[in-house]
Design a protein around this motif. Structure first.
Motif, mmCIF file in Angstrom:
data_model
loop_
_atom_site.group_PDB
_atom_site.id
_atom_site.type_symbol
_atom_site.label_atom_id
_atom_site.label_comp_id
_atom_site.label_asym_id
_atom_site.label_seq_id
_atom_site.Cartn_x
_atom_site.Cartn_y
_atom_site.Cartn_z
ATOM 1 N N SER A 71 94.032 71.096 37.637
ATOM 2 C CA SER A 71 92.710 71.684 37.824
ATOM 3 C C SER A 71 92.043 71.991 36.497
ATOM 4 O O SER A 71 92.692 72.059 35.449
ATOM 5 C CB SER A 71 92.819 72.967 38.657
ATOM 6 O OG SER A 71 93.535 73.950 37.934
ATOM 7 N N HIS A 72 90.754 72.168 36.547
ATOM 8 C CA HIS A 72 89.986 72.544 35.364
ATOM 9 C C HIS A 72 90.248 74.012 35.023
ATOM 10 O O HIS A 72 90.737 74.771 35.858
ATOM 11 C CB HIS A 72 88.496 72.331 35.626
ATOM 12 C CG HIS A 72 88.135 70.894 35.846
ATOM 13 N ND1 HIS A 72 88.226 69.943 34.858
ATOM 14 C CD2 HIS A 72 87.689 70.252 36.955
ATOM 15 C CE1 HIS A 72 87.848 68.766 35.341
ATOM 16 N NE2 HIS A 72 87.521 68.934 36.612
ATOM 17 N N LYS A 95 89.717 77.950 34.600
ATOM 18 C CA LYS A 95 89.070 78.865 35.528
ATOM 19 C C LYS A 95 88.452 80.033 34.767
ATOM 20 O O LYS A 95 88.844 80.343 33.647
ATOM 21 C CB LYS A 95 90.091 79.398 36.536
ATOM 22 C CG LYS A 95 90.688 78.316 37.425
ATOM 23 C CD LYS A 95 91.662 78.912 38.437
ATOM 24 C CE LYS A 95 92.214 77.830 39.364
ATOM 25 N NZ LYS A 95 93.150 78.389 40.370
#
Length: 330
Positions: free
Chosen positions: A233-234, A236
């Motif tokens: 995931s990117h 946060k």
């Protein structure tokens, strides 16, 4: 004796249109909030350090100096503070909500707490359209964007590990000092005159505070706006950055002001002395145009810290109870 409105749990109060956010707020997110807020009360969270002026051009004989040309030579003083030390009022307020479901009796405090909870819960549903709305900073807050000179990719490092121009930044210090004097001039009945100014560079945030009554200048440690996500995931948004920003943006309602140990003469920043020839201008003759900005984005040894104010220990205890009670329930 009957309790005050601020001590009455929400289920015993008349509901209004905003109260659903308090009754429906998820318990698992309460624990996450409590953990991050507890960090603001000890060495795990960002710190505040006092800065002292060596010299500056705040009262230059040749006339006024633009913020962009400000010169401030400052050095850090010995002791540090927990970030929460100047936000005891706000931390007790939110810790009571997380621990007992107690909603503030003050309309203003209820509003700012609802804003935080609304933002964290987002809107919509994660299975369809959802996301966070833009954040609007109040007209009381200064924000300064610093141009990033570092072109190197983060390369897996957090933004706090990458050198920034935010620490002891001369322009932001000058803006913070002037802004506090301006607010004291415009709001002479405020309970304190400790006002913040945000410095943002790339994915890093630093918050400065200056108290124009006691001449105390504080700078937070560098706070990353983003934290690594999972491997797939990117990055946060950093919840700690959200919480410290919420506290600072709403300092009018949530800040307890300087703790007493910072009001001593040997803790002052020395600005009054530096600007002595023109201090009356700072105190009584500042002007402002459209002050305010809309924003659409958002290991030290413990004995080096100042003694925590009593109220901070109460907030820390309440938050600790929320964290461990929810761990036992899960």
């Amino acid at each position: 004796m009957a309790g005050t409105a601020s001590d009455i749990p929400i289920k015993r109060r008349r509901m209004d249109d905003t109260d659903s956010i308090f009754t429906d707020f998820p318990g698992n997110i309460k624990r996450q909030l409590a953990i991050k807020l507890h960090d603001l009360c000890d060495t795990h969270g960002p710190a505040l350090e006092s800065l002292k002026f060596n010299n500056c051009n705040a009262s230059d004989d040749n006339g006024g100096i633009a913020f962009s040309d400000a010169y401030c030579s400052v050095t850090p003083m010995k002791n540090k503070l927990f970030f929460g030390a100047i936000f005891v009022d706000g931390l007790i307020m939110i810790s009571k909500f997380l621990e007992q479901g107690t909603v503030p009796g003050s309309k203003s405090e209820r509003h700012v707490l609802a804003k935080l909870l609304d933002y964290i819960v987002d809107i919509g549903n994660e299975e369809v359209w959802h996301g966070r709305l833009d954040i609007i900073v109040n007209q009381d807050i200064g924000v300064s964007a610093v141009e990033c000179d570092n072109t190197e990719s983060l390369g897996g490092k957090t933004s706090a590990e990458v050198s920034t121009g935010l620490e002891r930044n001369q322009q932001i210090i000058a803006q913070t000092v002037v802004f506090s004097f301006l607010q004291k001039q415009n709001q002479p009945l405020s309970k304190h005159f400790l006002f913040p100014c945000f410095g943002i560079e790339g994915t890093s945030l630093v918050i400065y505070f200056y108290d124009s009554e006691y001449d105390v200048l504080l700078q937070s440690s560098v706070i990353p706006l983003l934290v690594p996500g999972t491997s797939k995931s990117h990055p946060k948004v950093n919840l700690t950055a959200i919480l410290v920003s919420w506290l600072a943006v709403n300092c009018k309602y949530l800040s307890s002001g300087l703790q007493e140990t910072l009001k001593y003469k040997d803790e002052t920043a020395g600005f009054f002395l530096q600007a002595k020839d023109k201090i009356k201008i700072y105190e009584k003759e500042l002007k402002s145009g459209d002050v305010g900005v809309l924003v659409h984005s958002v290991s030290e040894a413990e004995d080096s810290y100042e003694v925590s104010p009593h109220g901070l220990n109460e907030a820390r205890r309440r938050l600790y109870e929320v964290v461990w009670r929810r761990m036992e329930d899960s």
